[in-house]
Each structure stands twice: as structure tokens, then as C-alpha cells.
Design an enzyme around this catalytic site. Structure first.
Site, PDB file in Angstrom:
ATOM      1  N   ASN A 156      -3.816   8.157   5.489  1.00 43.81           N
ATOM      2  CA  ASN A 156      -2.266   7.738   6.454  1.00 43.81           C
ATOM      3  C   ASN A 156      -2.917   6.744   6.869  1.00 43.81           C
ATOM      4  OD1 ASN A 156      -3.604   8.663   8.462  1.00 43.81           O
ATOM      5  ND2 ASN A 156      -2.056   9.427   8.854  1.00 43.81           N
ATOM      6  N   ARG A 168       0.365  -1.669  -0.062  1.00 42.58           N
ATOM      7  CA  ARG A 168       0.067  -0.027  -0.201  1.00 42.58           C
ATOM      8  C   ARG A 168       0.783   1.036  -0.102  1.00 42.58           C
ATOM      9  NH1 ARG A 168      -3.283   3.261   4.169  1.00 42.58           N
ATOM     10  NH2 ARG A 168      -5.400   3.253   2.821  1.00 42.58           N
TER      11      ARG A 168
END
Ligand code: HEM
Ligand SMILES: *[C@@H]1O[C@H](CO)[C@@H](O)[C@H](O)[C@H]1NC(C)=O
Ligand SMILES: *[C@@H]1O[C@H](CO)[C@@H](O)[C@H](O)[C@H]1NC(C)=O
Length: 318
Positions: free
Chosen positions: A93, A61
């Protein structure tokens, strides 16, 4: 206007080429300057994986986020400098972790060949290694990326959102030279990992003016998600795995989409056009077809370049 000619030209260049595609990359880029780089990175990712099976999801990711903002230039790795908030501290995030893996790989690579290998290349290699360790496909990673000097929390808005429909996803990908085939293949990254409730809660209540629950979600799946993610829950870090085998890279993700059991609207959206739907069917039926497509699209995504230097420390510009 007090804008000098060179500044104006570099402004032009920057805006026209803030993304470039695969220009300087090559498979043998470090053949002379750091021949052991691939082994060193693989060993580091392997060590981390032994301790923590969620490392592949995190590293994959991280690479995706890196490439979608300013190209694959390791901007995602920079720590706060001065007052500016960096990508790491932007709202998407959630789930970003395992930065230590890249720190360790960089330290080991610097010990063998100082000042040569970019953090962006290390991240691209680590993402490939992560997929391999999780049981996924292997591919050769073109190298020669440079690291960028800018990282802005505000730019994480450029990432596709889990609430996106197909046309929004298509737009986000095409701005980066990626097509609908790449979208379907790369979304298979959601074979790994975990999501917080906030990323799919909108589907579970007050979905739209006519539906409380997203009609594209399997009702019993929605009910089970609602148990883990009740409205207004204060439970920190509650959420769901993206796939019942969240540490194994496989084609289950596509089978789940066909059952209405994928977490995000953006996953389920892959059924909303004939061409993407037919790829979902194809990959759900053939792990091999998925692996080939995933490897091809990963090379494409990870060839979006954008940096200028080889950083000494991945968390700081030189
Ligand atoms: C198509 C657009 C995409 C959207 C909207 C999207 C969105 C998301 C969201 C919302 C999460 C969960 C974050 C959280 O709540 O913790 C997530 C997790 C994840 N995504 Fe995506 N993503 C997309 C594409 C990709 C691509 C292209 C890859 C890699 C090839 C990828 C790999 C992952 C992985 C591995 C996780 C799990 C991370 C972990 O457990 O640490 N995603 N994604
Ligand atoms: C993620 O961003 C939030 C603010 O949006 C911040 O509070 C948090 O510390 C950030 N997490 C990381 C790993 O930087
Ligand atoms: C996708 O979402 C955008 C923004 O909300 C909207 O304008 C567009 O009509 C939607 N497209 C489809 C096909 O639903």
C-alpha cells in the site's frame, strides 16, 4: 461433505471466473442512466489536480492495484470492516493515497444519478482523466464494471513485486490476460510518481552473493540513491521520484531504463528479453508509439472485471 449443490456450483463459477475479460463493458453503458458521468468525474479529478500535482500518480496506481486483485472491482477502495485487514492495509500500500478524489467523484455522481454508477467505473475513468491531466494520452473507457464485496490484505501478495525478474512479471501479467507488450507499455505508468526507499533498497547493498550493488544500475545513479536511502535509515517517507518529471506523463521512463536509471529491478528487467528490449527502444524514441500502446493496454487491463454490485459508498459494501 455438507456442501449444497448451489454452493458447489457457485464455488466452481467463482474459481473458474474470478477474472473475466471485458464481457459486459461498453462505451455507451451510462448513455441513458447517467450521461454526465464522464464530465463529473473529470471535473472532480481536475479540481484535485489543481491543488495537488501528485494526484494523477496516486489514482493511476490505485486503478492498477484494483485491477490486479479480483479484477477492476473497486476492492482497493474498501475500508476495514469487522476484523479483516483490507487491501489498503497490505504491505504494497506504500504510496496509495488520494482516496478522497474517488470519494468526491462518487458523491458528485450520486447527486446526479443515484445508485447507477459503480465505484470501479469511477476509478477507471479517473485513472484515464489523471493520465490526460498529466499530459498523457486520451482513450475511451468501456464501462459497466461492478463493485466487489471482498478486499483482503493478504491478497496484495498477488501484486507483482519491484524485485521481480522478467519471467515473474510475465507470469503475473499473463494470469490476467496481459502479454509482454502490455507489460512494457503499462510499466510506462512509472513515468509518474514516487517510490519509498524500501521498494528499491535491495539494489543498493548486499544485492546478491557476487555483487554489492545491482550490476544493471548506473553506478552514479546508485550512489545518488544511496545518499537518499542509506542502509538502516530511520527517515520516514524517504525515497525518490520515479522519473525526473514525476508529474508529467511522457516517455522519459524508457530513456531512463536504457541509461540504467530506473528505480526497480522490474523496470530494468524489461531489457532482458529481445522482444521487450526492442519495445523499450521503440518507446524511448517515440512518444506517440508509447501513447498508443499505453492507451491500448490500459483498456485491456481495465477490462478485467470481477464485481457483483453498484456500491452506494466506495469505502463500504452495500
Ligand atoms: C510491472 C509491475 C509493477 C511493479 C513491480 C510496480 C511496483 C511499484 C512500486 C514498488 C512502486 C512504489 C511504491 C512505493 O514505494 O511507494 C510503484 C509506484 C507506482 N506505480 Fe507501479 N508497479 C508495476 C506496474 C505498474 C503499472 C501497470 C502502473 C500503471 C499503469 C503503475 C503505476 C505506478 C505509479 C503511478 C506509481 C507512483 C505512485 C505514486 O507516486 O503515488 N505501476 N510501482
Ligand atoms: C499500509 O499498511 C501498513 C501495514 O502494512 C499500515 O500500518 C498502514 O496504515 C497502511 N496504510 C494505509 C494508507 O492504509
Ligand atoms: C526469476 O526468478 C525466479 C524466482 O526467483 C527464478 O526461479 C528464475 O530462475 C528467474 N528467472 C530468470 C530468467 O532469472
Amino acid at each position: 461433505m455438507a456442501i449444497t449443490a448451489p454452493a458447489f456450483i457457485s464455488l466452481l463459477i467463482c474459481s473458474a471466473f474470478s477474472f473475466s475479460f471485458g464481457d459486459a463493458l461498453s462505451l455507451d453503458y451510462y448513455e441513458k442512466t447517467c450521461p454526465s458521468v464522464e464530465d463529473i468525474v473529470m471535473n472532480t479529478v481536475k479540481e484535485a489536480f489543481k491543488e495537488d500535482k501528485t494526484v494523477p500518480a496516486a489514482v493511476l496506481r490505485m486503478h492498477f492495484h484494483d485491477c490486479f486483485i479480483r479484477g477492476c472491482d473497486a476492492s482497493v477502495l474498501l475500508d476495514k470492516f469487522g476484523n479483516s485487514k483490507v487491501e489498503k492495509s497490505g504491505p504494497p500500500n506504500l504510496s496509495l493515497h488520494a482516496f478522497f478524489v474517488i470519494d468526491n467523484a462518487k458523491a458528485a455522481v450520486e447527486a446526479a444519478c443515484p445508485g447507477v454508477v459503480s465505484c470501479a467505473d469511477i476509478l477507471a475513468l479517473a485513472a484515464r482523466d489523471a493520465v490526460v491531466l498529466a499530459g498523457g494520452p486520451n482513450w475511451d473507457v468501456p464501462k459497466g464494471r461492478k463493485d466487489g464485496r471482498t478486499s483482503l490484505a493478504s491478497e496484495t501478495r498477488q501484486l507483482p513485486a519491484p524485485t521481480f525478474n522478467l519471467s515473474q512479471l510475465q507470469q503475473s501479467f499473463s494470469q490476467r490476460g496481459l502479454d509482454l507488450g502490455d507489460l512494457v507499455a503499462l510499466s510506462g505508468g512509472h513515468s509518474l510518481g514516487f517510490s519509498h526507499c524500501s521498494s528499491f533498497q535491495n539494489r543498493l547493498q548486499n544485492f546478491d552473493p557476487t555483487h554489492d550493488i545491482d550490476p544493471s544500475i548506473n553506478p552514479s545513479f546508485a550512489a545518488s540513491l544511496k545518499k537518499v536511502c542509506p542502509a538502516h535509515s530511520q527517515v520516514k517517507n524517504a525515497g525518490s521520484n520515479l522519473d525526473p518529471s514525476p508529474t508529467m506523463f511522457d516517455n522519459t521512463y524508457y530513456k531512463l531504463i536504457l541509461q540504467g536509471k530506473s528505480l526497480f529491478s522490474s523496470d530494468q528487467a524489461l531489457l532482458t528479453s529481445p522482444s521487450t528490449k526492442s519495445l523499450v527502444y521503440q518507446y524511448s524514441g517515440s512518444r506517440k508509439a508509447f501513447y498508443e500502446a499505453f492507451a491500448k493496454s490500459m483498456i485491456k487491463m481495465s477490462s478485467i472485471t470481477g464485481g457483483q454490485e453498484v456500491r452506494t459508498h466506495c469505502r463500504m459494501v452495500n
